[in-house]
Design a protein around this motif. Structure first.
Motif, short mmCIF file in Angstrom:
data_model
loop_
_atom_site.label_atom_id
_atom_site.label_comp_id
_atom_site.label_asym_id
_atom_site.label_seq_id
_atom_site.Cartn_x
_atom_site.Cartn_y
_atom_site.Cartn_z
N CYS A 347 0.83 -1.20 0.00
CA CYS A 347 0.00 0.00 0.00
C CYS A 347 0.88 1.26 0.00
N ARG A 355 -7.62 -1.40 -0.11
CA ARG A 355 -8.01 -0.45 0.93
C ARG A 355 -9.11 -1.02 1.84
N THR A 359 -8.72 -0.51 6.07
CA THR A 359 -9.47 0.62 6.61
C THR A 359 -9.12 0.81 8.08
N GLY A 449 -4.26 3.42 5.54
CA GLY A 449 -5.67 3.03 5.55
C GLY A 449 -6.59 4.06 6.14
N ALA A 451 -9.25 7.19 6.42
CA ALA A 451 -10.28 7.84 5.62
C ALA A 451 -9.75 9.20 5.18
N ASN A 452 -9.94 9.54 3.93
CA ASN A 452 -9.45 10.83 3.45
C ASN A 452 -10.17 11.97 4.15
N ASN A 511 -4.88 10.29 0.07
CA ASN A 511 -4.56 8.99 -0.53
C ASN A 511 -4.53 7.87 0.51
N SER A 512 -5.18 8.11 1.64
CA SER A 512 -5.31 7.13 2.73
C SER A 512 -4.02 6.89 3.49
N SER A 552 -13.60 8.67 1.55
CA SER A 552 -13.32 8.54 0.12
C SER A 552 -14.56 8.03 -0.60
#
Length: 605
Positions: A347, A355, A359, A449, A451-452, A511-512, A552
């Protein structure tokens, strides 16, 4: 063997006591010109005190600690007078000027003025000290250009001028100082390229250049230097293929070419595999297969952030952790790490990143850098995860539970540098600040991982290593590839050592992945209280998600699934319409039946 009689021992001690004054008186006096010059220098620096009338060579030492030193060394071999040949004045932050009288000490062989607070330009009169073999004025605030008169110092063997504000091109005349064995120029404002005629410095054992502006397109300044042991050319603007064709460098132990724009196959370093203990070539453009011959448990190897370096790592025996960092490459590590770690590493490389499996649902992630898991209230109680893995001279550790990674690169060329430090003194500092992770190169922390959206990053610091004296730790901090602090000094920020200080910064994750990068850029002292006490140090990191994270958006569906969804929605709508029509019809039937019954019953009444 019989022990000597007590009376004989007493007589021997008495004879020594009687002879001692004669021995002291037998030392010749200091040359008057040297004595006058030294007294003038020390008066301007306010170092003499009660020793103003003393003979300099007779006194020798004004202050003799490791961090703060004021002393002279003399040559009295003539039997007539002593000449001052060594002057060490280091660690005095109140010393800001270079007295003109200093350059009257023309017999100086060694001059060390490091770790003071000297400012202004280097005087041209330095050319008067033509017998100098050692000239150290690192860790000051000197500015301007290196005077051309320095070219007269043809006997120089050791020249240190790092961590100043000296600017301009690297002087060509250094090529004529062919007796040099130790040259260190970094952490300043010097311009490249590195002069090609540096190849004349055939006696070099240590060459450390860095932090140069501009490019150095040629590597021809390195010749077959038989004595070279340490070669550090970090951030010198180097381009092209290094050490090609191969040089004869039989004693090369330490190689640092980090943060240049070098290219070519990584196999270029195979000719030096038998002598090298440290290979740092990260942040370049090397390519091709990583040769297994240089991946050894005894070699600290950094090839990180060379995206085109590939190949497979051989299996590492169970229970062993080899000092290698390959984050940011195309190296296949499936045989060396478990599947959970591999998923996170992939990743970071933006390849094969699932993803859904990564998370990170936590609203807060906290890491106790260099320490065990602990609870700390700031202001709410928070669990700070353990981060105590020894990463050696290069390496990384993956926390598969909370999806974060710590990466480290760097080792002092002259001593083993600890990556984890702790404060052994009993202080009232919170436990969170009593341990830290440090590096003489760079530290990176990745959180994967996420959340944006918006996040708050909090960094915790306390200077627990450079606790006393004139030492200074200085480093830079980037978050999400944006510099947020340049020349950050923990003790200065906190108002002293062993005092906590925190830094808070708002960032956006798109981009996480969140990246915190702390790195050394050639500034600060190198050797107080020990060699390798420099570079970034951090006590803890805390990442907190904002109240309304911007999740995202899901990927747009394919065309086939779109038609299926539309058909499904049409069926559902049709069923709903039929249900409504049935309800209306049923209601109408009931109403008509009730009306009919009412009409039938009325005539019968």
């Amino acid at each position: 063997m019989a022990r000597p009689a007590p009376a004989l021992v007493a007589v021997f001690v008495l004879v020594l006591a009687l002879l001692a004054p004669d021995a002291a008186r037998s030392q010749p006096p200091t040359n008057p010109s040297d004595a006058d010059a030294l007294h003038a220098v020390f008066r301007q620096w306010r170092l003499e005190g009660d020793a103003a009338a003393e003979d300099p060579c007779g006194k020798g030492v004004w202050s003799g600690s490791f961090a703060v030193n004021a002393s002279v060394g003399c040559d009295c071999s003539s039997g007539v007078e002593c000449r001052i040949t060594q002057l060490n004045v280091t660690g005095y932050r109140n010393i800001t000027e270079i007295p003109a009288a200093l350059f009257n000490l023309k017999e100086l062989v060694s001059l060390d003025l490091s770790n003071n607070n000297l400012s202004g330009s280097m005087p041209r009169e330095v050319g008067n000290l033509s017998k100098l073999e050692t000239w150290h004025f690192n860790n000051n605030n000197l500015s301007g250009y290196i005077p051309h008169e320095s070219s007269l110092l043809r006997n120089l063997k050791s020249l240190w001028m790092f961590d100043n504000y000296i600017e301009g091109p690297i002087p060509e005349f250094i090529q004529n100082l062919t007796n040099l064995t130790d040259l260190r120029l970094y952490g300043m404002k010097l311009l490249g390229p590195i002069p090609q005629n540096f190849s004349k410095l055939i006696n070099l054992e240590n060459l450390m250049l860095g932090d140069l502006e501009g490019n150095s397109p040629s590597f021809d300044f390195i010749e077959n230097w038989a004595n070279l042991s340490i070669l550090s050319l970090r951030k010198c603007g180097l381009t092209g293929q290094p050490l090609s064709p191969p040089r004869n460098l039989p004693n090369l132990k330490y190689l640092d070419l980090t943060s240049n724009n070098l290219s070519g196959p990584i196999t270029l370093f195979l000719p030096y595999k038998d002598s090298l203990n440290f290979i740092y070539v990260g942040n370049n453009s090397f390519s091709e297969r990583l040769p297994p011959e240089i991946v050894q448990p005894s070699v600290s190897l950094d090839v990180s952030y060379n995206p085109l370096v590939n190949g497979s790592l051989r299996s590492i025996p169970a229970g062993q952790k080899w000092p290698i960092n390959y984050i940011g490459t195309s190296v296949d590590a499936s045989g060396t790490v478990n599947s959970e770690s591999l998923t996170i590493l992939n990743c970071l490389l933006m390849k094969g990143c699932n993803r859904n499996n990564l998370t990170n649902h936590a609203t807060t992630l906290a890491i106790n850098c260099g320490g065990n898991q602990t609870n700390y209230s700031d202001p709410m109680p928070t669990v700070f995860y353990e981060d105590s893995t020894d990463l050696g001279g290069a390496g990384f550790h993956v926390n598969t539970t909370s999806h974060w990674v710590v990466s480290h690169v760097g080792s002092d060329p002259f001593s083993k540098s600890p990556g984890i430090v702790s404060d052994i003194l009993e202080t009232d500092m919170p436990e969170l600040y009593k341990t830290a992770r440090t590096s003489t190169g760079a530290l990176r922390y990745y959180v994967v991982g996420l959340a944006n959206g918006k996040y708050t990053v909090q960094l915790f610091f306390a200077e627990i290593v450079i606790a006393d004296g004139p030492g200074r730790r200085v480093f830079d901090i980037d978050i999400q590839d944006q510099n947020i602090r340049k020349d950050f000094d923990i003790a200065k920020e906190a108002g002293g050592s062993r005092k906590p200080t925190n830094m808070t910064h708002e960032v956006t994750v798109d981009n996480s992945i969140l990246v915190v990068h702390l790195y050394w850029s050639g500034r600060g002292t190198c050797c107080i209280p020990y060699r390798g006490a420099y570079g970034p140090l951090v006590s803890a990191i805390k990442v907190t998600r904002s109240q309304d994270p911007k999740i995202s958006p899901p990927q747009a569906p394919h065309s086939n699934s779109s038609r299926q969804d539309e058909k499904r929605r049409g069926i559902i709508a049709g069923i709903a319409a039929l249900c409504i029509a049935a309800a209306v019809i049923s209601s109408s039937v009931v109403y008509l039946w009730w009306k009919w019954v009412s009409l039938v019953k009325r005539p019968m009444a």
